[in-house]
Design a protein around this motif. Sequence first.
Motif, mmCIF file in Angstrom:
data_model
loop_
_atom_site.group_PDB
_atom_site.id
_atom_site.type_symbol
_atom_site.label_atom_id
_atom_site.label_comp_id
_atom_site.label_asym_id
_atom_site.label_seq_id
_atom_site.Cartn_x
_atom_site.Cartn_y
_atom_site.Cartn_z
ATOM 1 N N MET A 1 0.851 -1.192 0.000
ATOM 2 C CA MET A 1 0.000 0.000 0.000
ATOM 3 C C MET A 1 0.886 1.241 0.000
ATOM 4 N N ALA A 2 0.565 2.232 -0.850
ATOM 5 C CA ALA A 2 1.363 3.438 -0.944
ATOM 6 C C ALA A 2 1.261 4.260 0.336
ATOM 7 N N THR A 3 2.356 4.949 0.679
ATOM 8 C CA THR A 3 2.366 5.798 1.863
ATOM 9 C C THR A 3 1.534 7.043 1.612
ATOM 10 N N SER A 4 0.693 7.410 2.570
ATOM 11 C CA SER A 4 -0.145 8.604 2.421
ATOM 12 C C SER A 4 0.732 9.851 2.484
ATOM 13 N N ARG A 5 0.435 10.807 1.615
ATOM 14 C CA ARG A 5 1.206 12.055 1.566
ATOM 15 C C ARG A 5 0.404 13.165 2.221
ATOM 16 N N ILE A 6 1.026 13.866 3.164
ATOM 17 C CA ILE A 6 0.344 14.920 3.919
ATOM 18 C C ILE A 6 1.103 16.231 3.728
ATOM 19 N N LEU A 7 0.397 17.264 3.293
ATOM 20 C CA LEU A 7 0.962 18.605 3.156
ATOM 21 C C LEU A 7 0.639 19.395 4.422
ATOM 22 N N VAL A 8 1.672 19.911 5.091
ATOM 23 C CA VAL A 8 1.502 20.678 6.327
ATOM 24 C C VAL A 8 1.890 22.122 6.040
ATOM 25 N N ALA A 9 0.942 23.061 6.181
ATOM 26 C CA ALA A 9 1.195 24.468 5.892
ATOM 27 C C ALA A 9 1.052 25.280 7.180
ATOM 28 N N ASP A 10 2.155 25.866 7.645
ATOM 29 C CA ASP A 10 2.145 26.659 8.880
ATOM 30 C C ASP A 10 3.344 27.589 8.848
ATOM 31 N N ASP A 11 3.150 28.845 9.266
ATOM 32 C CA ASP A 11 4.257 29.794 9.261
ATOM 33 C C ASP A 11 5.122 29.679 10.511
ATOM 34 N N ASP A 12 4.640 28.973 11.542
ATOM 35 C CA ASP A 12 5.389 28.784 12.781
ATOM 36 C C ASP A 12 6.369 27.627 12.585
ATOM 37 N N GLU A 13 7.651 27.959 12.529
ATOM 38 C CA GLU A 13 8.675 26.943 12.251
ATOM 39 C C GLU A 13 8.646 25.822 13.280
ATOM 40 N N ALA A 14 8.417 26.161 14.545
ATOM 41 C CA ALA A 14 8.412 25.138 15.601
ATOM 42 C C ALA A 14 7.261 24.160 15.392
ATOM 43 N N VAL A 15 6.081 24.710 15.109
ATOM 44 C CA VAL A 15 4.921 23.841 14.868
ATOM 45 C C VAL A 15 5.138 23.012 13.620
ATOM 46 N N LEU A 16 5.644 23.663 12.575
ATOM 47 C CA LEU A 16 5.863 22.956 11.306
ATOM 48 C C LEU A 16 6.833 21.796 11.495
ATOM 49 N N GLU A 17 7.915 22.044 12.216
ATOM 50 C CA GLU A 17 8.906 20.984 12.429
ATOM 51 C C GLU A 17 8.359 19.875 13.310
ATOM 52 N N SER A 18 7.612 20.226 14.361
ATOM 53 C CA SER A 18 7.112 19.193 15.275
ATOM 54 C C SER A 18 6.050 18.329 14.601
ATOM 55 N N VAL A 19 5.133 18.950 13.848
ATOM 56 C CA VAL A 19 4.099 18.176 13.152
ATOM 57 C C VAL A 19 4.732 17.293 12.086
ATOM 58 N N THR A 20 5.695 17.858 11.349
ATOM 59 C CA THR A 20 6.381 17.073 10.312
ATOM 60 C C THR A 20 7.078 15.871 10.934
ATOM 61 N N TRP A 21 7.786 16.092 12.022
ATOM 62 C CA TRP A 21 8.498 14.982 12.676
ATOM 63 C C TRP A 21 7.520 13.919 13.172
ATOM 64 N N LEU A 22 6.424 14.342 13.817
ATOM 65 C CA LEU A 22 5.444 13.401 14.366
ATOM 66 C C LEU A 22 4.840 12.536 13.259
ATOM 67 N N LEU A 23 4.473 13.161 12.158
ATOM 68 C CA LEU A 23 3.838 12.407 11.073
ATOM 69 C C LEU A 23 4.836 11.487 10.373
ATOM 70 N N GLN A 24 6.060 11.968 10.183
ATOM 71 C CA GLN A 24 7.077 11.119 9.554
ATOM 72 C C GLN A 24 7.402 9.912 10.433
ATOM 73 N N GLU A 25 7.468 10.134 11.751
ATOM 74 C CA GLU A 25 7.731 9.025 12.668
ATOM 75 C C GLU A 25 6.633 7.964 12.607
ATOM 76 N N ASN A 26 5.442 8.359 12.181
ATOM 77 C CA ASN A 26 4.328 7.419 12.085
ATOM 78 C C ASN A 26 4.094 6.934 10.650
ATOM 79 N N GLY A 27 5.120 7.101 9.811
ATOM 80 C CA GLY A 27 5.121 6.469 8.505
ATOM 81 C C GLY A 27 4.512 7.265 7.372
ATOM 82 N N TYR A 28 4.236 8.552 7.573
ATOM 83 C CA TYR A 28 3.623 9.340 6.512
ATOM 84 C C TYR A 28 4.696 10.073 5.697
ATOM 85 N N ASP A 29 4.385 10.308 4.426
ATOM 86 C CA ASP A 29 5.228 11.137 3.553
ATOM 87 C C ASP A 29 4.774 12.580 3.752
#
Length: 492
Positions: A1-29
């Motif tokens: 099954m293909a990995t789901s791709r999630i686009l995260v749009a946020d101007d807050d670098e801290a939020v952007l990095e934390s959400v990106t890390w959390l989703l990547q750790e759970n197998g999302y692109d």
Amino acid sequence: MATSRILVADDDEAVLESVTWLLQENGYDVVPANGGTACLEQLEKKSPDLLLLDILMPDADGCQLLERIKGEERWRDLPVLMLSAQPPEEASVRSLGLGAADFIRKPYRPKELLARVQAQLRMGALLRSTRAALLRSEEQLHRAQQDADSRRKLVDILHEVTGDLSVSELFHLLVRRAARALGVSHCSVVLARPGDAHATVVAAFENPGLQQLVVQLDRYPELKAALESGQPVLVEDLDTHELYEGVRHVWGIEGIEIPIRSVIALPFSIDRGQYGVFLVRRTRDQERFGPADLEFAQAVITAAVAVIQRAQMVESTMADNARLEQLAQTDPLTQLLNRRALTERITAEMERALRYDSTLALLMIDLDHFKRVNDTYGHLVGDDVLRDVAQLLSDTIRGSDIVARYGGEEFLVLLPETDDAGAESFADRIRAAVEEHQFASDSLGGEPLRLTASVGVAVYPAARIESVEDLFARADAALYRAKADGRNRVRM
């Protein structure tokens, strides 16, 4: 099954990095985008399965961006999860009304964020697969319609056929028209599969009231031969044809007189693995069938089968449309209406209340301390509880009332023609029903859970309530007071 791709749009670098890390750790692109302009650029390039969009960004208003995205056909079905630190009355109602799939407050809770991401990805995948199936059905229907049109030029048997006829109605129509076209007194449609011992007569010209008559195939050797060979069977004379040698002996023993002299059995198959035989017969006072009759009968029945296939595709397409409409309006966990569908209903009810000088009430219900259920027993138990609450509310409301899931552990009940006193009384009945209910889960081995609920009530018409958003905000403010006053209570 293909990995789901999630686009995260946020101007807050801290939020952007934390959400990106959390989703990547759970197998999302994950595709990060710092701001609204970058979000649109990545949408063009990456075709994500889900968009996480901040409501406030320096270079773009998140709600305006959402409205623009939902206004384009190619992104219409893209689920959008809104992120905001604003209180819900300022952000969630507006974003949900513009087409957002869900709303999460900042600072977000990782488990809640992941759960909502998973839910929206499942919904998005289901919507895409349903639309793809619907498109395939429509293409097949178009081809079938073209084929049916060409066959109608050969045999004038389909003048009465319309797209409103079901397959069952078509069988009855076709035996009438085929019997007249072939000049026979007996014409039937018999459904069976090769190797079956029994068949079902679903329509008969000589007996219009007949429905679902089960017959033994051993008694009808022409049907059995047509099904097993897949070829037309022509019997010019039952008294001499070898197919009937054994059956004629049985007729003699049982003293049965058969009025039929000639038979044509034409096997057919249509979509979804349905097999059958068009059976046309002539009695002893009519001319026997010959090869020319068989050829003409084949042309008639071939056209008839094309129409049956067309009717089946129409039925299938209509069913797919109904399922898609249901899917777009239903919360997948509880099978209640979702917020988008409820918003449309509230708009109509508000207009109706003004037109007929009536009232309506909106109850916003929140399960107290529901987070403890998820944290203690896990999300599977939490989902069981939410389904139980949905059923409890559905059992409690009147026939004219509407219940929906607002999101998370929040539910909404719309009560048409209900004033302040009636709404408050009904809300307290719901609160008491939740408090008294024992929530059970298979995951707990039958051990019951006890919960309470807080309810906020808003009634329309009322001062400073002019829109659906105003009504939501009033109910939400009342719910906040119920929570602040100690929970397990009703406030207006």
